[in-house]
Design a protein around this motif. Structure first.
Motif, short mmCIF file in Angstrom:
data_model
loop_
_atom_site.label_atom_id
_atom_site.label_comp_id
_atom_site.label_asym_id
_atom_site.label_seq_id
_atom_site.Cartn_x
_atom_site.Cartn_y
_atom_site.Cartn_z
N TYR A 72 0.88 -1.30 -0.06
CA TYR A 72 0.08 0.10 -0.01
C TYR A 72 0.74 1.14 0.02
CZ TYR A 72 -3.30 -3.66 1.26
OH TYR A 72 -3.98 -4.79 1.09
N ASP A 73 2.11 1.04 0.23
CA ASP A 73 3.03 2.22 0.47
C ASP A 73 4.57 1.66 0.38
OD1 ASP A 73 3.42 1.30 3.11
OD2 ASP A 73 2.32 2.85 3.92
N ALA A 74 5.53 2.34 0.53
CA ALA A 74 6.92 1.76 0.63
C ALA A 74 7.17 1.05 1.63
CB ALA A 74 8.01 3.08 0.42
N SER A 75 6.45 1.51 2.70
CA SER A 75 6.75 0.61 3.87
C SER A 75 6.34 -0.93 3.98
CB SER A 75 6.42 1.29 5.33
OG SER A 75 6.35 0.51 6.21
N SER A 76 4.95 -0.84 3.40
CA SER A 76 4.39 -2.44 3.33
C SER A 76 5.05 -3.14 2.20
CB SER A 76 2.95 -2.27 3.10
OG SER A 76 2.50 -1.23 1.88
N LEU A 77 5.58 -2.28 1.03
CA LEU A 77 6.24 -2.91 0.00
C LEU A 77 7.61 -3.82 0.66
CD1 LEU A 77 6.62 -3.17 -3.42
CD2 LEU A 77 8.81 -2.10 -2.47
N GLY A 78 8.24 -3.10 1.78
CA GLY A 78 9.24 -3.69 2.41
C GLY A 78 8.92 -4.99 2.96
N HIS A 79 7.90 -4.93 3.69
CA HIS A 79 7.42 -6.07 4.36
C HIS A 79 6.98 -7.12 3.26
CE1 HIS A 79 7.31 -4.44 8.20
NE2 HIS A 79 6.73 -3.24 7.81
#
Length: 195
Positions: A72-79
């Motif tokens: 949903y954003d860069a942070s969740s892409l990392g997960h």
């Protein structure tokens, strides 16, 4: 002795088979499908997704298996990338799908998103190729350069607005061709451009 000769002969017969199995295992590719939601639930409650098209075609390609994750954003892409690091295949093709603009992929800043992908490819699991299924995003050269810093061999994206269904058909055709290339062949720039 006879026993040593028999064991040597048996091993000699097994080696080609073991070599074929090893080569087959090394040729397997994980298609990691990362999608942001395409529409608001109010606008389209039955959410569109390219994952069924791409993942549905994988069983027809002997060496390709699909995995689906959301961001949903860069942070969740990392997960999502951390979860993707557990796929057993050594070769990885990443599909990133979301609405886009020149500087954004879904709700994320395009450069930040591509930095995360490059970090993953450099440090955790090399990404062989990237499909950036996001209108206009491939027209933002700084973020595309970021993606390539991870050692990715190829990146396919759009510098213009595209039709949802038409774009997934193009991507599926390219995916089929790219998955037919061996791991050494995807290092050959001219061969990849020819696909």
């Amino acid at each position: 002795s006879r026993r040593d000769a028999a064991e040597s002969l048996a091993l000699g017969r097994l080696m080609p088979t073991a070599d074929k199995v090893r080569k087959h295992e090394e040729s397997k590719i994980a298609l990691v499908i990362l999608e942001d939601h395409w529409f608001s639930f109010k606008e389209k409650p039955g959410q569109a997704s390219n994952a069924p098209f791409l993942g549905g075609g994988c069983p027809m390609v002997d060496n390709l298996r699909s995995y689906r994750l959301n961001f949903y954003d860069a942070s969740s892409l990392g997960h999502a990338l951390q979860a993707a690091s557990t796929v057993p295949e050594h070769r990885v093709i990443l599909y990133v799908g979301a609405h886009g603009s020149r500087c954004r992929i879904g709700a994320a800043n395009a450069t930040n998103l591509m930095k995360k992908i490059a970090e993953f490819s450099r440090g955790i699991k090399k990404i062989e190729g990237i499909f950036l299924s996001s209108c206009l995003a491939a027209g933002h050269d700084p973020s595309m350069f970021e993606a390539m810093k991870g050692g990715t061999n190829w990146l396919f994206g759009y510098r213009a607005s595209v039709d949802f269904l038409g774009s997934v058909q193009v991507e599926a055709a390219i995916l089929k061709k790219m998955s037919a290339l061996g791991s050494a062949e995807v290092e050959d720039e001219e061969l990849v451009i020819g696909v």
